[in-house]
Structures are given as C-alpha cells and as structure tokens.
Design a protein around this motif. Sequence first.
Motif, PDB file in Angstrom:
ATOM      1  N   ARG A  94       0.836  -1.212   0.000  1.00  0.00           N
ATOM      2  CA  ARG A  94       0.000   0.000   0.000  1.00  0.00           C
ATOM      3  C   ARG A  94       0.868   1.258   0.000  1.00  0.00           C
ATOM      4  O   ARG A  94       0.644   2.207  -0.749  1.00  0.00           O
ATOM      5  CB  ARG A  94      -0.899   0.000   1.247  1.00  0.00           C
ATOM      6  N   GLU A  95       1.877   1.245   0.856  1.00  0.00           N
ATOM      7  CA  GLU A  95       2.672   2.468   1.007  1.00  0.00           C
ATOM      8  C   GLU A  95       3.645   2.694  -0.151  1.00  0.00           C
ATOM      9  O   GLU A  95       4.042   3.829  -0.397  1.00  0.00           O
ATOM     10  CB  GLU A  95       3.390   2.464   2.364  1.00  0.00           C
ATOM     11  N   ILE A  96       4.020   1.653  -0.860  1.00  0.00           N
ATOM     12  CA  ILE A  96       4.827   1.886  -2.076  1.00  0.00           C
ATOM     13  C   ILE A  96       3.928   2.583  -3.107  1.00  0.00           C
ATOM     14  O   ILE A  96       4.315   3.581  -3.731  1.00  0.00           O
ATOM     15  CB  ILE A  96       5.394   0.568  -2.657  1.00  0.00           C
ATOM     16  N   VAL A  97       2.717   2.052  -3.246  1.00  0.00           N
ATOM     17  CA  VAL A  97       1.788   2.624  -4.230  1.00  0.00           C
ATOM     18  C   VAL A  97       1.469   4.077  -3.869  1.00  0.00           C
ATOM     19  O   VAL A  97       1.583   4.983  -4.707  1.00  0.00           O
ATOM     20  CB  VAL A  97       0.482   1.775  -4.305  1.00  0.00           C
ATOM     21  N   CYS A  98       1.087   4.302  -2.603  1.00  0.00           N
ATOM     22  CA  CYS A  98       0.717   5.664  -2.200  1.00  0.00           C
ATOM     23  C   CYS A  98       1.929   6.584  -2.231  1.00  0.00           C
ATOM     24  O   CYS A  98       1.823   7.748  -2.631  1.00  0.00           O
ATOM     25  CB  CYS A  98       0.081   5.664  -0.809  1.00  0.00           C
ATOM     26  N   GLY A  99       3.079   6.066  -1.811  1.00  0.00           N
ATOM     27  CA  GLY A  99       4.289   6.892  -1.827  1.00  0.00           C
ATOM     28  C   GLY A  99       4.641   7.320  -3.237  1.00  0.00           C
ATOM     29  O   GLY A  99       4.928   8.495  -3.503  1.00  0.00           O
ATOM     30  N   LEU A 100       4.613   6.373  -4.163  1.00  0.00           N
ATOM     31  CA  LEU A 100       4.938   6.705  -5.561  1.00  0.00           C
ATOM     32  C   LEU A 100       3.954   7.743  -6.096  1.00  0.00           C
ATOM     33  O   LEU A 100       4.335   8.700  -6.776  1.00  0.00           O
ATOM     34  CB  LEU A 100       4.866   5.449  -6.434  1.00  0.00           C
ATOM     35  N   ASN A 101       2.687   7.550  -5.770  1.00  0.00           N
ATOM     36  CA  ASN A 101       1.668   8.425  -6.333  1.00  0.00           C
ATOM     37  C   ASN A 101       1.611   9.784  -5.635  1.00  0.00           C
ATOM     38  O   ASN A 101       1.681  10.829  -6.290  1.00  0.00           O
ATOM     39  CB  ASN A 101       0.309   7.723  -6.269  1.00  0.00           C
ATOM     40  N   TYR A 102       1.516   9.785  -4.312  1.00  0.00           N
ATOM     41  CA  TYR A 102       1.351  11.064  -3.596  1.00  0.00           C
ATOM     42  C   TYR A 102       2.627  11.885  -3.585  1.00  0.00           C
ATOM     43  O   TYR A 102       2.589  13.107  -3.663  1.00  0.00           O
ATOM     44  CB  TYR A 102       0.901  10.828  -2.152  1.00  0.00           C
ATOM     45  N   MET A 103       3.775  11.221  -3.469  1.00  0.00           N
ATOM     46  CA  MET A 103       5.014  11.998  -3.343  1.00  0.00           C
ATOM     47  C   MET A 103       5.607  12.343  -4.703  1.00  0.00           C
ATOM     48  O   MET A 103       6.192  13.401  -4.886  1.00  0.00           O
ATOM     49  CB  MET A 103       6.054  11.224  -2.521  1.00  0.00           C
ATOM     50  N   TYR A 104       5.452  11.417  -5.664  1.00  0.00           N
ATOM     51  CA  TYR A 104       6.152  11.633  -6.940  1.00  0.00           C
ATOM     52  C   TYR A 104       5.225  11.726  -8.148  1.00  0.00           C
ATOM     53  O   TYR A 104       5.692  11.906  -9.270  1.00  0.00           O
ATOM     54  CB  TYR A 104       7.175  10.505  -7.159  1.00  0.00           C
ATOM     55  N   GLY A 105       3.928  11.586  -7.923  1.00  0.00           N
ATOM     56  CA  GLY A 105       2.984  11.710  -9.038  1.00  0.00           C
ATOM     57  C   GLY A 105       3.033  10.562 -10.027  1.00  0.00           C
ATOM     58  O   GLY A 105       2.602  10.682 -11.179  1.00  0.00           O
ATOM     59  N   VAL A 106       3.544   9.409  -9.572  1.00  0.00           N
ATOM     60  CA  VAL A 106       3.630   8.244 -10.466  1.00  0.00           C
ATOM     61  C   VAL A 106       2.264   7.561 -10.534  1.00  0.00           C
ATOM     62  O   VAL A 106       1.601   7.368  -9.501  1.00  0.00           O
ATOM     63  CB  VAL A 106       4.693   7.239  -9.942  1.00  0.00           C
ATOM     64  N   THR A 107       1.831   7.198 -11.730  1.00  0.00           N
ATOM     65  CA  THR A 107       0.525   6.528 -11.856  1.00  0.00           C
ATOM     66  C   THR A 107       0.642   5.093 -12.373  1.00  0.00           C
ATOM     67  O   THR A 107      -0.258   4.302 -12.178  1.00  0.00           O
ATOM     68  CB  THR A 107      -0.396   7.324 -12.814  1.00  0.00           C
TER      69      THR A 107
ATOM     70  N   LEU B  72      -2.278  -1.229  -9.917  1.00  0.00           N
ATOM     71  CA  LEU B  72      -2.410  -0.783  -8.522  1.00  0.00           C
ATOM     72  C   LEU B  72      -2.513   0.734  -8.476  1.00  0.00           C
ATOM     73  O   LEU B  72      -1.783   1.432  -9.198  1.00  0.00           O
ATOM     74  CB  LEU B  72      -1.191  -1.226  -7.708  1.00  0.00           C
ATOM     75  N   SER B  73      -3.411   1.220  -7.642  1.00  0.00           N
ATOM     76  CA  SER B  73      -3.555   2.672  -7.469  1.00  0.00           C
ATOM     77  C   SER B  73      -3.841   2.927  -5.996  1.00  0.00           C
ATOM     78  O   SER B  73      -4.259   2.002  -5.273  1.00  0.00           O
ATOM     79  CB  SER B  73      -4.726   3.177  -8.306  1.00  0.00           C
TER      80      SER B  73
END
Length: 571
Positions: free
Chosen positions: A163-176, A196-197
């Motif tokens: 969960r936190e890899i997904v959220c970290g990538l998305n929230y911190m770096y804007g990765v989708t 995964l999102s």
Amino acid sequence: METASLSRPQISLSLSRFCKGRPRIHLDRPAQNPIKLFGFSSKKLVFRRDLRFPASFPIKAKLQIEDDGFVLEDVPHLTDFLPSLHTYPNPLKKSPAYAIVEQDFVNPEDVVSQRVVIRKGSPRGTHFRRAGPREKVYFEPEEVCSCIVTCGGLCPGINTVIREIVCGLNYMYGVTEIMGIKGGYRGFYSSNTIPLSPKSVNDIHKRGGTILGTSRGGHDTTKIVDSIQDRGINQVYIIGGDGTQKGASVIYKEIERRGLKVSVAGIPKTIDNDITVIDKSFGFDTAVEEAQRAINAAHVEAESVDNGLGIVKLMGRYSGFIAMYATLASRDVDCCLIPESPFYLEGEGGLFDFIEKRLKENGHMVVVLAEGAGQELVAQSMRAVDETDASGNQLLHDVGLWLAQNVKDHFTTNRKMTVNLKYVDPTYMIRAIPSNASDNIYCTLLAHGAVHGAMAGYTGFTIGPVNNRHAYIPTLSEIYTPFYVVLKCVTETQNKVGITDRMWARLLASTNQPSFLNYKEHIRGKLNVEYLKMIEDLRGLREGTQPATPSENEFGEDIQKSTDSSPSARG
Ligand SMILES: Nc1ncnc2c1ncn2[C@@H]1O[C@H](COP(=O)(O)OP(=O)(O)OP(=O)(O)O)[C@@H](O)[C@H]1O
Ligand SMILES: O=P(O)(O)OC[C@H]1O[C@](O)(CO)[C@@H](O)[C@@H]1O
Ligand SMILES: [Mg+2]
C-alpha cells in the motif's frame, strides 16, 4: 568528487568533501588478473598476495575505506553503468504536504553508522548511505513504470508495504503506472499483472497475507528480466526474505549487464527476524504480540489441571527471536527452546528432569519452542529424510509434535506419572494476521525509503533501519575484494540469537531453565556428533576457553550483527 583512477587494479584514490580531504580507497572494478594488493587494518597494514578474481566478477563493489577505519558499503547507482542519465528536480518540492519539511532532502553524503557504541580510538566502522529523498531524481513521474512483487513466506505487514509503495509513488512523486506481479517471481513470466492505485490498495493494510500472492522457487533470471524489459518496467520493488533478496541481486546484475535503466529496490521481509544488518524486520513485533495469545491459552489450560503442561510452537527456522521475545514478554513461560541453544531430553540436567521438577514445584508449566529447535534430535530419533521446499530451503521436522509425544511416553512409561499435556501450534495463525500499529508505521517508512531510493537512481539495494536510521544497504550476496574485509550484506549471514548475549541471559534468569550445557557422560552416546560439538563449543564460550566466532574483521568490527546492534541486546 575528485578521482584519480589507477590503471590496474582499478582502484581510485579519492579526495572528496565526504572524506574531508583524507585519502580514501574506492574500489570501482575488480582486477581480472592476479595482483598484489594491500588492505588496512586498525592494527596493521596487511599485504595480500596472489589474489585471483574470477574472470566474470559477480557484482561491482562499491566500498570506500578511509585510513581511520571508516568504511562505506555503498549501493549501486544507475549512473555506474549509464553515466549520461538526466536528472530532474524532485517533485516533492512542490508537494503541499512535504514542501514544509525543514530539511527536505537528504544530503547525498549523509551516512548511517552500523555501530553506535564505539570505544575511543577504535576504528569508525561500517557505514551505509542514509535513506530518504534526494534533491535530484533520475526519473520523471510520467516516465516511471513500476512493479511490486512479493516472494517467500507470509509475514504480517506485507500488504501495508505494498500500500505504502503505491501511495508513496503516487502522492510523493505523481507516479501513476504501478503494477502488481502475481504469485512471486514466477508471476513475471507466467501471470498477468494487476494495476495498482492508491484507491485499489486503500484498505489492504487491514488484511493479512499479500494481495499479490506469493510463491517459493521459480526464479528464472532471464525470463524475469525479459519480462521487465518487455513490459517497459523501470522500477522494481521486491518484498521478500533472504532468498528473495538474493534473487533481487541477480536480477539487478542482469539488468546492469543489459544496460537497462531499471532500479531494483528490495524490502526485507522475514517474520523470523533473521536478516542481518537491519535492526528488526517488519511483522516481528506483531508476531511476538500475537504469540502472547497462544502462550496465554497454553498457560490457562496448564494451570487449570493437575500436572498441566502446555507446549507452544512458534516460528523461527534458524533463529529463535520470536520464541525468545514472546517468552520474555509473557513471564508465564518456564522453558524456551530455540535453534541456537541445543538441549537434550534425558538424564540429569535434561528437559524431562526439569519438567518433572517444575511440575512438582508449581503443579503446571509452559514450554515455548521455536520450530527450528532441536532439529538434529528429531532427525536422529525419527530417522527422518531431508526434504527441501521449492526454493531449496530445508523442510523442518515438527519438533513440537515430537516433543509432545516424547514427553507423554517418558512420563507414562518411565515415571508412571500423569501429565496433562496440551500442544498449541499457532504458527500459521500468527503469520497470517495483519500488522499491528507500530509495524504499520515501520512498513510505511520502509516503503517510502524504497521509493525515494529508486527515484534517486539507486539500485541493487535493500532498505532498512540501522540503529534506528533508515539506510540503503547493498543486496550483494557475494563479493570479492582485494581486501581482507569480508562484506557482510543482508543476505549473506543470518541474524541469530546470541546465546552469550545479555538478552538470552535475561531469558535464562527469568525462566530459570537449565542451560543444557552440562550433560553427563552417559548422555553423550544419545546425542549426535554435531550436536555434541555445538554444546561443547557453547560451553567453551561460556567458560571463556573459546573465542566467540566470528569476532572481528580487519577493522576491529563485529562482522556478524551481534550484541551491540541486535535488538536482542538492547536495553
Ligand atoms: N540464491 C538465489 N538466487 C536466486 N533466487 C533465489 C535464491 N534463493 C531464493 N530465491 C528465490 O527467491 C524466492 C523466495 O525465496 P525463499 O522461498 O527462500 O523465501 P525467502 O525470500 O527467503 O522468504 P522466507 O524464508 O522469509 O519465507 C523464490 O522464488 C526463490 O526461487
Ligand atoms: O510453510 P512455508 O510457507 O513454506 O513457510 C514456513 C517457513 O517460513 C517462515 O515463516 C519464514 O521463513 C519460517 O519461519 C517457516 O519455517
Ligand atoms: Mg528465507
């Protein structure tokens, strides 16, 4: 960094801000021919002759050594083999949440020391690169195509890490673009991926297991890297234990060989807490907490009847940390048996003797044992054959059932005594639960550290806390250097309970159990030779007639995670 490279062996003498002007040796590449080199020691200059490297050096060593015994075990970076990569400003600068952080980026020269307790004048010891966000990143968010895979046995907290890899990538770096690889390593080439999102992983930390599935065996490097290449993946997050991290290091090597811009980040997972260097593995606290329920049950059952004996088996293939911590936390345990500490059943000072005494004193007792304890005894008495799982790990004999049966037989037949025995095996129940609050936070830090490292272009690394500071640790499984320093990386050795450490002494003091080191002569014939040797070695250690092995490397440092750094010695 100013670097003056020497031709052969390819060692550079570096002067940088990092080493404050002191000369430092930076081993960039192996020599291919026999060479004469030297290594520094805190005590002496060591010459090593005729050292031969294999023709194909397994992995690039990034080892930096200063003359005061400062060692940096550095992690590989994409620019090591792709020197002209572009950098981009870290998008965290614009993040509403993170922009207010005072020290927003980790200084690239920050390191974390493996030893916090040192003696005046002693070498400074091994250091690792500090984990965290870097000012420059090597991936643009829209360029990232990442994947997550989980391998090996289950452990509380795997879903939180996902969960936190997904959220970290998305929230911190804007990765989708984030995909899950199903069913462990073999899923790279035999299954479809799942997208995964943050939305799809929102609740998964409340569930045990891994939403991606896991497996043992099936590591086919070529097929895995082909799949990474075909799918256009450029960040690979690998969650797993020692076997998984060995697999990750060969994937990284193959990626480097093919010259791909792909970061490989490992997140160490093991419920047994048997990974060296890092303070503790995620899920361990949860496991110790959950084990209390089983111990309580065994205790309640035992104290409610005459001569009640509860036997509880906990996990711990080669390391008895869960059993030791669960015992210490519970205070209801009379005897704790772990793989590191041999025991025997019969005769004076044996387990049967102790059980009888305790039952006579208290009317009931509880024994906790790690699944790997006494394996030699079980194998010997059952003439069991060795079997391995799909990953090549030895399958254990059920020491709990074996002990329960032997206790019953002994007291009924030999002692004509009724013992009310209850055997509790909560092992898979413990492994399958979701992580507790503190493990959830720990998993978050690990996941975010891995994301920051991959975005910053580091690769072939494992993330983990070293003395409470998160660091990037090379996932090297084998390394050849011209120095006497043997690098001890996460997967090379196992973290074990030190039975000459203070924590084990605390346990012995709290249970008042026998040390099983003082067997009488007639027991000799009943124990196998290796087991006897183990007991004798331990006795030698206790009596101070043998040095603790392995003790120090050339720099005077403990080369195994030991008393100072292990959670087993804290406090
Ligand atoms: N030396 C190795 N080289 C490449 N791959 C490996 C190696 N050892 C294990 N693997 C692969 O890593 C995966 C997991 O290994 P293993 O089953 O030993 O679990 P683990 O990661 O050690 O976790 P745990 O033992 O904590 O459950 C498997 O797919 C296995 O094939
Ligand atoms: O039954 P499985 O899934 O192969 O796993 C059992 C092993 O996995 C672990 O939980 C982790 O290595 C060990 O404690 C245990 O021996
Ligand atoms: Mg393992």
